[in-house]
Design a protein around this motif. Structure first.
Motif: not given
Lengths: 241, 241
Positions: A187, A205, A207, A230, A235, B185-189, B205-207
């Motif tokens: 990410a 962000p 992915l 994202s 996923i 699995i996602i990503a965001r701030m 961002p964080v995974l």
DNA sequence: CCTCATCAGTTGTATAGACAACCGAAGCTG
DNA sequence: CAGCTTCGGTTGTCTATACAACTGATGAGG
């Protein structure tokens, strides 16, 4: 008001005070905060101490500071809820064509070191790069670059244009079965160009999946880098039975 | 070396100089930079000017600054494999990293609907929530919340405190083996708190992985939400054997 | 041997002052 | 009126000094 020598730095106390003042609505979005000089007088500290607190507020995204004008309260960031329902799922365990795929570009280029290593070919060898975007519900959700070794698939561009799918293109070249070898998920923040292609804000962000597809004998046939918005995509990884 | 009065702030010049020095390998991962005093002497500027440059490098995620110790070059990314058998410390020691785990909180709470669904229990049933931070080579890389059905594991908090590991805790309750059912699995701030716990810049961002672990019979034993610092962690998905 | 105090070296905080760079409005000039 | 200058107010940079807080090593004392 402020307490000195209690273990909490003055700028932190000021930061937290102004933070609550902003988020509680004492200052509304777009409002201009008092000048650094005025704040330093009001809190009874040096201007640099105020500046330290303001810098922290800016990092938090609560204010923006403009040279020669002042500090202004930012519009509240839209916090996209992680609703489990509205998200699209990209299932890594399945091999299926993404619907709503739009071909953006198809060119033959020389492989850079990263692509060459993934496809196990010489750097500088010619590869076909296909760029496409994925849409769902009229929303841009993915932006992918796929690399194919040209030596193995001459005329790939034309075939891809006709078939419009990776699976069918590979089948045209006699690859009936291929599978994902290993997928790397990262990410990061998007570049300006990537944000534009994904039609998403620059501050959200992306992915990214990087994967190599190999044929039945284990020879790499495709290296793909896929960016997902994202906010809309999750996923899923399910162990195959 | 540095040029004054050319429109580019001294601290920016220093920042960019040190940036190239780090990324070009002049300083390796883990290396300690010269002290602020030495740097200020070397560049011929005030210590505060150096501090401004170091603060920017820290925001970039290139270095970390430790009170009373010095500034250190951050280390490159960590690969975090996700497969049917995913074990935190196993993953890391296989990469010759020193794993560490810090128990931050352990409480019994009522399951909210999301947790209840994942663990396949009634909403409102009591679950034990364990919050911990994961480290590699002394650096924060993950921040995780794990939920266990309390009915199945009474006294879990005490056991976890003693063993300090999910694997060993479950073994204490007779679960010798468990496996991962599905991972999302996602990503965001990050929120401000999450960024603090991960010791990472707020703008990175964080995974996030959400997964359910089940025992040999397929009964859920743990639901975990794990945040990874995306700058330093990549997730690997390998096809399960 | 272990514990504690001390100490040098490091980063963190706070203050003070000076000037540069920038913005916006007001006033001047043609 | 348009364009220009000036000027007060604002933020940005740099320097200087002082002390607090933390770290790690060293050595004294039990």
């Amino acid at each position: 008001m402020l307490s000195r020598g209690n273990g909490v730095a003055l700028w932190r106390q000021i930061h937290s005070k102004m933070e609550t003042e902003i988020s509680s609505g004492g200052y509304g979005p777009g409002d201009r905060l008092p000048s650094e000089n005025e704040l330093s007088g009001r809190f009874g500290v040096n201007r640099h101490t105020i500046r330290r607190a303001l810098a922290a507020l800016e990092e938090d995204g609560l204010i923006r500071v403009e040279h020669g004008r002042g500090s202004f309260v930012r519009e509240p960031v839209i916090h996209y809820p992680v609703s489990r329902r509205t998200r699209f799922s990209e299932n890594l365990s399945r091999q299926r064509r993404r619907p709503g795929s739009i071909l953006l570009m198809a060119v033959d280029i020389e492989a850079d070191p990263m692509v060459a290593e993934a496809l196990d070919i010489e750097p500088g060898a010619v590869v076909t790069r296909i760029t496409n975007a994925g849409e769902a519900d009229g929303r841009r959700i993915s932006y992918a670059k796929s690399y194919f070794p040209r030596a193995q698939f001459p005329g790939m561009v034309r075939v891809y244009r006709e078939t419009g799918s990776v699976t069918r293109t590979l089948r045209h070249f006699g690859i009936d079965d291929y599978s994902r070898k290993r997928t790397r998920i990262i990410a990061r923040m998007p570049t300006v160009e990537e944000a534009r292609e994904l039609e998403q804000p620059k501050k959200r962000p992306v992915l990214i999946t990087e994967s190599v597809n190999v044929d039945a004998r284990g020879v790499p046939v495709e290296f793909g880098i896929c960016l997902f918005a994202s906010d809309w995509v999750q996923i899923l990884v399910e162990p195959s039975e």
